[in-house]
Design a protein around this motif. Structure first.
Motif, PDB file in Angstrom:
ATOM      1  N   THR A  87     -18.813 -27.470   5.056  1.00 16.48           N
ATOM      2  CA  THR A  87     -20.008 -27.363   5.896  1.00 16.48           C
ATOM      3  C   THR A  87     -20.489 -28.735   6.364  1.00 16.48           C
ATOM      4  OG1 THR A  87     -20.676 -25.391   4.699  1.00 16.48           O
ATOM      5  CG2 THR A  87     -22.372 -26.493   6.006  1.00 16.48           C
ATOM      6  N   SER A 133     -22.465 -22.958   7.677  1.00 18.16           N
ATOM      7  CA  SER A 133     -22.274 -22.446   6.323  1.00 18.16           C
ATOM      8  C   SER A 133     -21.935 -20.965   6.294  1.00 18.16           C
ATOM      9  CB  SER A 133     -23.506 -22.729   5.470  1.00 18.16           C
ATOM     10  OG  SER A 133     -24.641 -22.158   6.047  1.00 18.16           O
ATOM     11  N   THR A 148     -18.647 -20.329   4.117  1.00 15.23           N
ATOM     12  CA  THR A 148     -18.747 -19.566   2.874  1.00 15.23           C
ATOM     13  C   THR A 148     -18.040 -18.221   2.998  1.00 15.23           C
ATOM     14  OG1 THR A 148     -20.913 -18.747   3.544  1.00 15.23           O
ATOM     15  CG2 THR A 148     -20.867 -20.642   2.073  1.00 15.23           C
ATOM     16  N   PHE A 198     -24.663 -26.109  -2.655  1.00 13.55           N
ATOM     17  CA  PHE A 198     -23.682 -25.017  -2.540  1.00 13.55           C
ATOM     18  C   PHE A 198     -22.909 -24.850  -3.845  1.00 13.55           C
ATOM     19  CE2 PHE A 198     -24.302 -25.615   2.047  1.00 13.55           C
ATOM     20  CZ  PHE A 198     -24.442 -24.290   2.422  1.00 13.55           C
ATOM     21  N   ALA A 257     -28.878 -22.542  -1.770  1.00 20.90           N
ATOM     22  CA  ALA A 257     -28.211 -22.608  -0.461  1.00 20.90           C
ATOM     23  C   ALA A 257     -29.198 -22.325   0.663  1.00 20.90           C
ATOM     24  CB  ALA A 257     -27.045 -21.630  -0.418  1.00 20.90           C
ATOM     25  N   ASP A 271     -25.162 -18.661   1.665  1.00 17.28           N
ATOM     26  CA  ASP A 271     -23.888 -18.572   0.947  1.00 17.28           C
ATOM     27  C   ASP A 271     -23.419 -17.119   0.950  1.00 17.28           C
ATOM     28  OD1 ASP A 271     -21.732 -18.664  -0.675  1.00 17.28           O
ATOM     29  OD2 ASP A 271     -22.657 -19.858  -2.247  1.00 17.28           O
ATOM     30  N   SER A 275     -24.978 -22.917  -6.184  1.00 13.26           N
ATOM     31  CA  SER A 275     -24.949 -21.518  -5.779  1.00 13.26           C
ATOM     32  C   SER A 275     -23.677 -20.843  -6.298  1.00 13.26           C
ATOM     33  CB  SER A 275     -25.027 -21.426  -4.259  1.00 13.26           C
ATOM     34  OG  SER A 275     -24.892 -20.108  -3.842  1.00 13.26           O
ATOM     35  N   LYS A 332     -26.471 -31.448  -0.111  1.00 12.97           N
ATOM     36  CA  LYS A 332     -26.084 -30.117   0.345  1.00 12.97           C
ATOM     37  C   LYS A 332     -24.854 -29.610  -0.402  1.00 12.97           C
ATOM     38  CE  LYS A 332     -26.694 -29.174   4.865  1.00 12.97           C
ATOM     39  NZ  LYS A 332     -26.681 -29.381   6.332  1.00 12.97           N
ATOM     40  N   SER A 373     -17.036 -25.241  -0.218  1.00  8.55           N
ATOM     41  CA  SER A 373     -17.827 -24.694   0.899  1.00  8.55           C
ATOM     42  C   SER A 373     -18.784 -25.752   1.424  1.00  8.55           C
ATOM     43  CB  SER A 373     -18.645 -23.479   0.454  1.00  8.55           C
ATOM     44  OG  SER A 373     -17.822 -22.400   0.158  1.00  8.55           O
ATOM     45  N   GLY A 374     -19.438 -26.439   0.492  1.00  2.55           N
ATOM     46  CA  GLY A 374     -20.393 -27.473   0.880  1.00  2.55           C
ATOM     47  C   GLY A 374     -19.723 -28.597   1.630  1.00  2.55           C
ATOM     48  N   GLY A 423     -17.964 -23.477  -4.578  1.00  2.00           N
ATOM     49  CA  GLY A 423     -19.206 -23.823  -3.898  1.00  2.00           C
ATOM     50  C   GLY A 423     -19.144 -25.225  -3.314  1.00  2.00           C
ATOM     51  N   GLY A 467     -29.259 -23.322   4.629  1.00  2.00           N
ATOM     52  CA  GLY A 467     -27.940 -22.724   4.802  1.00  2.00           C
ATOM     53  C   GLY A 467     -27.917 -21.296   4.297  1.00  2.00           C
TER      54      GLY A 467
END
Lengths: 347, 314
Positions: B106, B113, B117, B210, B55, B62, B213, B206, B102-103, B99, B60
């Motif tokens: 974002t 992010s 996150t 995430f 991340a 996390d 991550s 991206k 979140s990605g 994840g 970015g």
């Protein structure tokens, strides 16, 4: 960065995106206030009980509104502090640490100097505000002088703050039992405790700073376009550091009200303030990109968050729903307030 | 030899200096058995930090890793009886999914992010509180040993935990340096606009970063849960700061593009040595957070690439 915000001369009947974004938070608040009594009504209707919509609502009672106002007061102070920072297009994530340190320092000074407001111990109140200012100032220095993005500088400072509070207390709770100080919660004027009026006063002061002082105008100038502000001779770094210092003072106000509310200062006093305050600011309609919004938006945002939390309990939802709801709400609010055409990419 | 050419070597030099210092203070630090235990102890943190590296590598952050680990400790404890070792698959899927969301939020919804996150972390917290009924749960000892007891055995004198960590490191390293995805990561981290202009599907890269991550955070949570033989919604609290510290002192800057998972291995070892030193110097455990907070600020200040910030630091 910013799109054209000039009102189109033709078609005044069409609701523009800007108008929608501007009034959406208030609309959401009104809808929520009408929605929770509706759930209550539905439940009683199902059970065959008499219930007149709105009039018989437990949610829409003065007693419950006082409850909402009490839980909203400390959060409002913290959220106002971070509003100034977000207006500049930065972010401050240090509030949990700063609130804890201010609360603990206040309690230590207060008890050390007599333990009652009727003695020199009242000096602990300005003392705590100074502690908040110093923490904010250091935060601003780290961000500006070391050129670290504010979210990371302040997050790290927040960790340092929580660690420092832990160091001060050694993990103990400090009780502040002075009756005069606790009157923040115990004494009520027109059904609302004193702390709500203190928070209101804080809001008015913040509004004055935002709209009637050079510093307040400068926050908007920096948030609206930093390069332009710089080119027109503004000392942007100085504005930033002053912004973080001011935020620290409001975090300290939040700490005082939090201690007044519970009567205890500890390392955990600051817990939860970060997410609640960021959510409140964003949901209130202050754009994360800076330049748009202000403290009144934050008032609406704090009320939305607290009405949701309170209303969910009133209609009998388990409290784990709250965290997730706020999480989704903050994403929705950022999405709504972002003008897609003006953002190229996001980190 | 300028400062810039020396910069990539800072992390291992720091590690070496710290090891020598701690060793000089306390020669028993070099005892292989004790050292191995110390390293095995930090494996969950290392795995989480390794995921976080992806991340941060793309510029970015996390902030959900700690909450993802929390929810996984609960999931693992609750569903161990139903699925046995299969909970590992469920755990990793949960982490990967959170994840990825979140990605998505974002990249496609333009939410920075650190906000997306943070918000997804609270969604995870909700889930953890719901599944655990807000209580601390513990695993059935027999079930735990049947499914995951092997994690704490040793193979040829090495704790299996360490071996798992090394396998994951090798995997992540391969992904980062030997695959097209790894090259794309580098491109995005080094200059996102250029990567977009050259036709790379930056959003996809991206989102996957995430997701990785999240998946690693889930593995970390699973190991932590098995280690402590239980789960609750706050079990992994305290991991976030240390994970960020491990990535940044390792030499992957907040601005991304350089560094990587091997750096994070070094960073995690630095965290471990600092911790060991604090125990030896009898620095109270309550001061750890403060020390690491300050270490974090120093690490960011030293590693960040200011030319990428284009003069404006928000």
């Amino acid at each position: 960065m910013s799109s054209s915000t000039a009102a189109l001369p033709d078609g005044p009947r069409r609701i523009s995106r800007e108008t929608l974004v501007k009034w959406a938070p208030l609309l959401v608040l009104v809808v929520l206030v009408l929605l929770f009594p509706l759930f209550e009504w539905l439940e009683d209707f199902r059970d065959g009980k008499d219930h007149i919509y709105l009039l018989d609502s437990r949610f829409l009672s003065i007693r419950n509104f006082a409850r909402i106002a009490i839980s909203a007061s400390p959060a409002l102070m913290v959220a106002i502090g971070v509003t100034f920072i977000i207006l500049m297009g930065s972010i401050d994530l240090s509030m949990e640490g700063t609130v804890s340190v201010c609360a603990v320092m206040f309690a230590l000074m207060f008890i050390g100097m007599g333990g009652t407001l009727a003695s020199w111990a009242f000096l602990a109140i300005p003392g705590a505000l100074v502690v908040g200012a110093v923490m904010g100032f250091i935060n601003g220095l780290v961000h500006v002088k070391l050129k670290i993005p504010s979210f990371m500088a302040s997050l790290a400072m927040g960790f340092v703050g929580t660690g420092f509070a832990l160091l001060l207390t050694g993990g103990d709770r400090i009780r502040v039992e002075d009756e005069a100080f606790r009157s923040l919660l115990t004494v009520r004027w027109f059904n609302f405790p004193v702390m709500c009026y203190v928070a209101l006063l804080g809001l008015l002061v913040a509004w004055f700073i935002q709209s009637r002082t050079t510093l307040g105008r400068n926050f908007y100038a920096v948030g609206g376009g930093e390069e332009l502000a710089k080119a027109s001779g503004l000392n942007v770094n100085r504005v930033r550091i002053m912004g973080f210092t001011l935020a620290g003072v409001f975090f300290a106000m939040g700490a005082l009200l939090a201690v007044g509310r519970i009567g205890i200062a500890e390392t955990a006093t600051g817990n939860g303030f970060m997410f609640v305050s960021i959510t409140a600011v964003v949901v209130g309609g202050t754009a994360l990109w800076g330049g748009i919004g202000g403290v009144w938006n934050t008032l609406i945002g704090v009320l939305i968050v607290n009405v949701i939390n309170n209303g969910m309990v009133v209609i009998g939802l388990p409290n784990w729903v709250q965290d997730g709801t706020l999480g989704l709400l903050v994403i929705a609010a950022v999405v709504l307030s972002t003008d897609r055409r003006s953002v190229s990419f996001v980190k | 030899m300028t400062l810039e050419t020396l910069k990539p070597h800072f992390p291992w030099i720091t590690l070496l200096v710290l090891v020598v210092l701690v060793g000089a203070l306390n020669p028993s630090f070099f005892d292989p058995g004790a050292l191995m235990l110390l390293m095995a102890d930090i494996v969950p943190l290392f795995i989480m930090a390794m995921g976080m590296t992806f991340a941060i590598y793309i510029g970015g952050i996390d902030l959900s890793v700690q909450q993802l680990a929390n929810v996984v400790t609960v999931v693992a404890t609750v569903y161990l009886a139903n699925f046995g070792i299969g909970v590992a698959v469920i755990a990793i899927l949960i982490g990967f999914l959170f994840g990825a969301i979140s990605g998505y939020v974002t990249t496609r919804l333009f939410v920075p992010s650190f906000v997306s996150t943070l918000a997804m972390g609270f969604v995870a917290l909700s889930m953890a509180k719901w599944l655990s009924d807000q209580r601390a749960l513990s695993m059935d000892a027999t079930l735990r040993n049947d499914s995951f007891g092997w994690m704490f055995d040793t193979t040829a004198g090495f704790p299996n935990e360490l071996i798992i960590a090394l396998i994951l490191l090798a995997l992540a390293w391969f992904l980062q340096t030997r695959t097209t995805f790894g090259r794309s990561l580098k491109a995005v981290g080094a200059g996102e606009l250029a990567a977009v202009a050259s036709g790379l599907n930056v959003d996809k890269v991206k989102i996957i970063a995430f997701a990785i991550s999240g998946a690693f955070a889930a593995i970390a949570g699973l190991m932590f849960s098995v280690k402590l033989s239980g789960g609750d919604a706050n079990l992994a609290n305290g991991f976030l700061l240390l994970a960020i510290v491990a990535v940044l002192v390792g030499g992957t800057p907040l601005t991304g593009g350089v560094g990587g998972v091997v750096n994070t291995a070094i960073g995690t070892l630095i965290v471990m040595v600092i911790r060991a030193a604090m125990v030896y110097l009898e620095v109270d455990a309550t001061q750890q957070q403060m020390v690491f907070g300050i270490v974090l600020i120093a690490a960011i200040a030293l590693t960040i690439d200011r030319s990428k910030l284009r003069g404006i630091v928000k």
